[in-house]
Design an enzyme around this catalytic site. Structure first.
Site, PDB file in Angstrom:
ATOM      1  N   GLY A 169      10.890   1.789 -14.695  1.00  0.00           N
ATOM      2  CA  GLY A 169      11.225   0.632 -13.874  1.00  0.00           C
ATOM      3  C   GLY A 169      11.730  -0.511 -14.726  1.00  0.00           C
ATOM      4  CB  CYS A 216       4.523  -1.715  -2.985  1.00  0.00           C
ATOM      5  SG  CYS A 216       5.126  -3.419  -3.036  1.00  0.00           S
TER       6      CYS A 216
END
Length: 380
Positions: A238, A111
């Site tokens: 994603g 992240c």
């Protein structure tokens, strides 16, 4: 079209066979139980939950406990954990195992968002290689004697001067993980520019555990090309599926060597939108589900002729009945916008400074993280 079977076999993650070799990337506010079910209705794969913070899990935070909800028949149940303290991460994994909360655990070290990296977490953490190794080793030990595999998600590094994927990949393999996923961007790149697949190929050739590739898979053919070009064992998808859960049908066809691709007319998109909203409402009720659905409207309608006024109304919808009335105003015969094929979706924010704790880059062997590093809420 050459058969993809020559380059893509079913993916093995511990005791779990993933066929096609496709993983839905955890996305905050997106990959909840409703969205995962919608994607599974279109095609197979491994569908991972939103990011769960280990501190919040061990403290049984109410929001966090709701986020780890899985649907009936959802197998394997896959959960992504975030943490920066080996002991807290270990206790969270023990909780998952002892209380049978999931069948697979992924650890987030990819992240790039500031609220995570400024605490030394996500893509910042692998720079502190001993701390990274300790966290992963502690998580794997917590699953010893069980059938729950642990995997890790990485980025190439913090920036071009701080590349971490090589050391992190080897350390994760040495710790006993079942697979490693690599996003072909550094943290400083955020979600901009083009993903670099060369490090994925390098890691795939150097590790004995499966390596999954992530980055710029907008179409099913991108996934097949990534596997061919890098030798990775599978892909992580994603943003490419935002407003397009049928991408998983395309991925299943592509990895089976079949040429058909889903190109829905607007009427078919409306049916999918209605199904998505319905699943969200079933999960938490219309009062929560329909407002949550609003964020998906622009993605579903991207490239289709819908008109600005109707788009605005759909983005403010509050009930299923209201949604039905608005969807009926769409032109069901409007064709799939071929101009959108291969185009990026979702956030495309480019290079930005990576926010790190003071002195984070001074010593890669330091074992400490900021005292407030363990986030107390989940969801990314």
């Amino acid at each position: 079209m050459t058969s993809a079977l020559a380059v893509a076999r079913p993916l093995t993650v511990g005791p779990h066979t993933v066929d096609p070799p496709v993983v839905l990337a955890p996305m905050a506010g997106i990959t909840n139980v409703a969205f995962r079910r919608l994607c599974r209705e279109h095609g197979g794969g491994l569908f991972v939950s939103e990011m769960i913070t280990t501190r919040a899990l061990v403290e049984r935070n109410e929001k966090t406990m709701k986020l780890i909800t899985f649907g009936e028949g959802e197998q394997p149940r896959s959960i992504q954990l975030y943490g920066v303290d080996p002991d807290v991460v270990g206790r969270a994994v023990e909780m998952v195992v002892q209380e049978d909360l999931a069948d697979h655990i992924d650890l987030n070290f990819g992240c790039p968002v500031p609220k995570v990296t400024r605490r030394g977490g996500g893509s910042a953490l692998p720079f502190r290689r001993r701390l990274f190794a300790a966290i992963v080793s502690r998580a794997v030990r917590a699953t010893a004697g069980t059938s729950v595999p642990v995997t890790v998600k990485l980025r190439i590094g913090i920036d071009d001067d701080h590349i971490t994927f090589r050391d992190a990949g080897r350390a994760a393999e040495d710790a006993g993980v079942a697979a490693v996923a690599l996003h072909g961007r550094t943290a400083v790149q955020f979600y901009g520019g083009r993903a670099n697949w060369e490090p994925i190929a390098e890691l795939a050739s150097s590790l004995s555990v499966p390596v999954l590739g992530n980055g710029d898979i907008w179409e099913a053919d991108d996934a097949v090309r990534m596997v061919r070009e890098t030798g990775c064992a599978g892909v992580v998808v994603g943003r490419g599926c935002l407003g397009r859960p049928w991408l998983f049908a395309d991925l299943a066809a592509a990895f089976a060597g079949r040429p058909e691709r889903v190109r829905p007319r607007l009427g078919e998109v409306a049916v999918t939108m209605r199904r998505h909203a319905e699943l969200l409402a079933e999960w938490k009720g219309e009062a929560w589900g329909l407002p949550d659905f609003r964020k998906h409207v622009a993605w579903y309608l991207k490239g289709y002729p819908a008109g600005s006024a109707l788009r605005r109304e759909l983005a403010m919808v509050s009930t299923l009945a209201e949604l039905d009335d608005l969807l009926a105003r769409l032109d069901p015969s409007a064709p799939f916008p071929t101009t959108e094929i291969g185009e990026p979706r979702g956030r495309t924010t480019g290079a930005r400074r990576v926010v790190l704790p003071d002195g984070w880059l001074d010593d890669p062997d330091a074992m400490t993280a900021p005292t407030d590093a363990e986030l107390d809420v989940s969801g990314g």
